[in-house]
Each structure stands twice: as structure tokens, then as C-alpha cells.
Write an enzyme that holds these catalytic residues in place. Structure first.
Site, PDB file in Angstrom:
ATOM      1  N   LYS A   1       0.806  -1.220   0.000  1.00 15.49           N
ATOM      2  CA  LYS A   1       0.000   0.000   0.000  1.00 15.49           C
ATOM      3  C   LYS A   1       0.843   1.276   0.000  1.00 15.49           C
ATOM      4  O   LYS A   1       0.428   2.286  -0.560  1.00 15.49           O
ATOM      5  CB  LYS A   1      -0.993   0.010   1.160  1.00 15.49           C
ATOM      6  CG  LYS A   1      -0.438  -0.163   2.551  1.00 15.49           C
ATOM      7  CD  LYS A   1      -1.568  -0.270   3.574  1.00 15.49           C
ATOM      8  CE  LYS A   1      -1.033  -0.497   4.976  1.00 15.49           C
ATOM      9  NZ  LYS A   1      -0.420  -1.837   5.134  1.00 15.49           N
TER      10      LYS A   1
ATOM     11  N   ASN B   1      -0.999   6.912   6.666  1.00 12.95           N
ATOM     12  CA  ASN B   1      -0.118   5.935   7.312  1.00 12.95           C
ATOM     13  C   ASN B   1       1.291   5.979   6.738  1.00 12.95           C
ATOM     14  O   ASN B   1       2.170   5.274   7.218  1.00 12.95           O
ATOM     15  CB  ASN B   1      -0.699   4.520   7.144  1.00 12.95           C
ATOM     16  CG  ASN B   1      -0.075   3.513   8.074  1.00 12.95           C
ATOM     17  OD1 ASN B   1       0.032   3.738   9.272  1.00 12.95           O
ATOM     18  ND2 ASN B   1       0.363   2.381   7.522  1.00 12.95           N
TER      19      ASN B   1
ATOM     20  N   HIS C   1      -0.871  -8.576  12.295  1.00 13.48           N
ATOM     21  CA  HIS C   1      -1.497  -7.957  13.476  1.00 13.48           C
ATOM     22  C   HIS C   1      -2.404  -8.918  14.246  1.00 13.48           C
ATOM     23  O   HIS C   1      -3.421  -8.494  14.816  1.00 13.48           O
ATOM     24  CB  HIS C   1      -2.296  -6.714  13.060  1.00 13.48           C
ATOM     25  CG  HIS C   1      -1.511  -5.698  12.314  1.00 13.48           C
ATOM     26  ND1 HIS C   1      -0.394  -5.084  12.855  1.00 13.48           N
ATOM     27  CD2 HIS C   1      -1.648  -5.196  11.047  1.00 13.48           C
ATOM     28  CE1 HIS C   1       0.105  -4.236  11.965  1.00 13.48           C
ATOM     29  NE2 HIS C   1      -0.622  -4.303  10.872  1.00 13.48           N
TER      30      HIS C   1
END
Length: 447
Positions: A127, A150, A195
Site C-alpha cells: 500500500k 499511514n 497484526h
């Protein structure tokens, strides 16, 4: 034209007491944004760290409580703005939610304010490259574009720039606290395990990512990874694929692979400075996002072809005496390291540095590609021990610098030293960029 700070003032009519949870770069950007609003807000900051980064830059009239929670502030708050690093499942935040107090993140504040078109990108891997290249290409096409989220600049700081288009990289953590971000185009690149220390399982992780489509006009999804598709018809979908027919796909003509939109060739893959099939897919997404945003490709294509990628992503930082030192510090999960290893070709030995904070990941997928390589596996950091079973060559170290000191005297022509950790960095570094910079310095010292 620069946006007015008075955009959507009705959002703030009933808000007087704001608590920002978590300082650092993002928290500080939130505080500075709130200070720029015309409302006379009472702003307080809570950070459970004893010495939170950014406290020296905090305005003198903003009170900070560090080293733990301050529940009285939370009880009095009209709005709580949480840092992406703070899980919504945290007991103190759950109490705020149960009370009915709005809990949002910086991206939601950005959504309340922004009045220009926004493109957003999420996914487990790739990304940052897609976000950066979309911004580079849009600017090259003559559209004044600001890039952040981000990656790089916090979203709220982008509002201080003059921009006609915003391009945001959004993590699952940021999307959890975002509910009203309207997008001209949104992309979900891929989904792989990451995560798992934060989520109850892959379904919860995926659900957080899928929030990106909630208010998008167009959604760009991966035809080779159906997990990127929304579960309901949230928006019109555009597909891309490296393996099958899709809106954007590959077609061979006269011995060359071409990126094709439906039946129309756009560019040949051998014209790209970027290397690797995963980057061909990334370019497809960029082309799709530009098209959905109404940006002419003619001005963008030269920039796309010339783009060489971001630092800390399979970046050669030294190439001396026939030895390449490769910084892939952004590989903070297993899928990223798998991508770095795929198609790797070298005449000598690969010294692969892995380790850091594993985030509860299953590292076993790395065993198969490692078995096919002439590799010396070097495991370091807090979860380095969990990587030791992956290969018979595995050797345990405390720190990355210890690895390099041991490796350097053994290197010979054709070898490669690669940092592709498959782990987060925050056991020993502030972020993956600091880890990559440290690797680069070691490479320049020992190469």
C-alpha cells in the site's frame, strides 16, 4: 486553493472537552489541528508511556498525563481521539464507548474537514508503494496532490497544504475509527496474516480493512484475492489481476507483457523501472485509481515508468565487491518477506536478517522458500527465537548490529545481505524507517 479551517463547523457545536489518547507524530498532529479550529476547545492528552515522543512540542496550554490512564478526563470528554496504536478493545476505551462518547481517529477528523477529492489505499502489503506512486503520477499529470496518512505526513497536516486531491494510505487500525470518509476511489490490494496480536482472527482484520469501501464511489479489488471484495455491494468495483482476465490484466504481444485495461494496452511491463511481479500489480492499481479520479494518463505515464520505488522496500543500499546489501525493513509481516524472496536470483549466499516483534504471526510459511535458497538465516530481536526453526542454518543474535559484525568477514562476491524481518521494529527501534536507516549505516560501514 487552501481549504478553510471552518469546513463542517456543525460537527463541533456540542464538543468542548477533547481528550487525545496517544501522543507521538499522529497525536501531535491531532492536537495542532484542534488548536487551529476556531472553537475554544479544552484539549488534554493521555499517553501511558512515561516519556511519550512529541511531548516537548506540545503547546503549553495542553495538559499531558503520562505513564498511565486518567479516567476522570475520559469521563468528562465530549470526544476522544485515539492514536491508531491504541486498540479499541482496551478496557479504558471500551468504557468510553459504553458511555456513548464518540471515539474517533485522526482520519475521521480529516473526513469531517476535507472538501476536496480523496483516494485511499489499504491492504496487507504494497500500500505504501501504491500510495506514493499514485501521488507522484497525479502530480505529474498536473493535479496538485498531497500524500500521507499511514505513510509520511499525518492526514491532518496535509490540510495545511494547497491540494486539489488527497491520496491516503490507511491501515486497518486507522480504518477501525473511521466512519464517514467519502472517497472517489478506494483500493484493497491484498490480505495476508498480520497484526494477530491485535485482532481475534483474520475475519476481524479483514472487516477492519473493508471499512474503506463504506463511502467510496469506486472500489479497486484484487481478482486474485477474493478476500479483498466487500461482502455487500458497497460501491462499484474495478478489478485487477496478474493471473486472469480482469478490468486491468496482463496480455502478451510480440514477446512483451502489456498491462491492458479491458482490451486496450496501456504500457509494457519492461518499460517500468520497478522490478517484480508484485510491482506490476501495484502499477495496475495506480492506473485504476487515476482513471477513477478522472486523471488523464498521458501526463502520468512517464512518471509511472520512471518510478523507482520507496526507501526501505527491497532497496539496494550498498553494492561493493560484488556483494549487495538490501534494505527491506518495511517487510513487517510474513507476506512481505515472502514477496522479497520470490524470484530471488543470486550466485552466492543470502544472509537473511529476520526478527523483531512478531505480532503473533505464524512464520512457518517462510520455511518452504528458504529451503530452496542458499541461505544463512540470522534471527534477532525479541521474537528471534520463534524464527529459528525455519532453516537448519539459523543462528540467534540479540541485535541487528551483532548480525552484521558476524556476517561481514564471511562475505564474498555474489553474496547478498538482506534485511527483510517479517516482524515489526518497535522492540529495538522507533519504527521500520529507523531500523532501515540503521541497516543502511551498517551496510555502508561494513561493505
Amino acid at each position: 486553493m487552501r481549504e478553510s479551517i471552518h469546513a463542517n463547523p456543525s460537527r463541533w457545536e456540542s464538543i468542548h472537552h477533547v481528550v487525545v489518547v496517544g501522543l507521538g507524530i499522529t497525536g501531535l498532529s491531532v492536537v495542532n489541528y484542534l488548536k487551529r479550529l476556531p472553537n475554544a476547545l479544552d484539549i488534554k492528552v493521555i499517553d501511558t508511556r512515561q516519556c511519550p515522543p512529541g511531548q516537548e512540542s506540545l503547546p503549553s496550554d495542553v495538559e499531558l498525563h503520562s505513564g498511565g490512564w486518567q479516567t476522570q478526563w475520559l469521563e468528562r470528554a465530549d470526544l476522544v481521539v485515539v492514536n491508531p496504536g491504541i486498540a479499541l478493545a482496551t478496557a479504558e476505551i471500551q468504557q468510553v464507548i459504553a458511555k456513548g462518547t464518540p471515539v474517533v481517529g485522526d482520519i475521521e477528523l480529516f473526513a469531517w474537514h476535507v472538501s476536496k477529492p480523496v483516494i485511499a489505499i489499504t491492504g496487507s502489503n504494497g500500500k505504501s508503494t501504491v500510495t506514493d506512486l499514485t501521488g507522484v503520477a497525479a502530480n505529474a499529470a498536473g493535479v496538485k496532490t498531497a500524500v500521507g496518512g499511514n505513510i509520511g505526513v499525518p492526514a491532518l497536516d496535509l490540510l495545511k497544504q494547497e491540494a486539489d486531491l488527497y491520496v491516503l494510505e490507511l491501515s486497518s487500525f486507522q480504518l477501525e475509527t473511521t466512519s464517514s470518509l467519502h472517497l472517489v476511489a478506494a483500493a484493497f490490494l491484498n490480505l495476508s496474516e498480520d497484526h494477530m496480536d491485535r485482532y481475534s482472527g483474520m475475519a476481524a482484520y479483514r472487516a477492519a480493512k473493508l471499512r474503506i469501501f463504506d463511502h467510496a464511489i469506486k472500489g479497486v479489488v484484487n481478482a486474485d484475492d477474493k478476500q479483498t471484495y466487500p461482502d455487500h455491494n458497497a460501491c462499484d468495483l474495478v478489478t485487477f489481476s496478474l493471473k486472469q482476465e480482469a478490468d486491468y490484466h496482463l496480455r502478451q504481444s510480440q514477446g512483451r507483457d502489456w498491462i491492458v485495461f479491458q482490451d486496450s494496452p496501456i504500457l509494457a511491463t519492461d518499460e517500468l523501472a520497478l522490478v517484480g511481479q508484485h510491482n506490476v500489480a501495484n502499477v495496475m492499481v495506480v492506473l485504476a485509481l487515476l482513471n477513477q479520479a478522472g486523471i488523464e494518463l498521458q501526463g502520468a505515464l512517464p512518471a509511472i515508468k520512471a518510478y523507482q520505488g520507496l526507501t526501505h522496500r527491497c532497496q539496494v543500499v550498498a553494492d561493493k565487491r560484488g556483494v549487495k546489501w538490501v534494505n527491506d525493513s518495511k517487510a513487517t509481516n510474513v507476506a512481505s518477506t515472502l514477496a522479497a524472496l520470490s524470484g530471488l536470483s543470486l550466485t552466492g549466499r543470502l544472509y537473511l536478517l529476520v526478527g523483531g516483534v512478531g505480532k503473533g504471526a505464524d512464520f512457518s510459511e517462510l520455511a518452504s522458500p528458504l529451503s530452496k535458497l542458499n541461505v544463512q538465516l540470522c534471527c534477532f530481536g525479541v521474537d528471534g527465537e520463534a524464527l529459528m526453526p525455519l532453516h537448519p542454518s539459523a543462528k540467534r543474535f540479540d541485535r541487528m548490529s551483532d548480525v552484521i559484525e558476524w556476517v561481514a568477514p564471511q562475505l564474498s562476491e555474489g553474496d547478498m545481505v538482506m534485511l527483510s524481518p517479517a516482524c515489526a521494529s518497535f522492540d529495538q527501534f522507533n519504527n521500520f524507517m529507523a531500523r532501515g536507516d540503521a541497516f543502511r549505516e551498517l551496510a555502508l560501514t561494513y561493505a
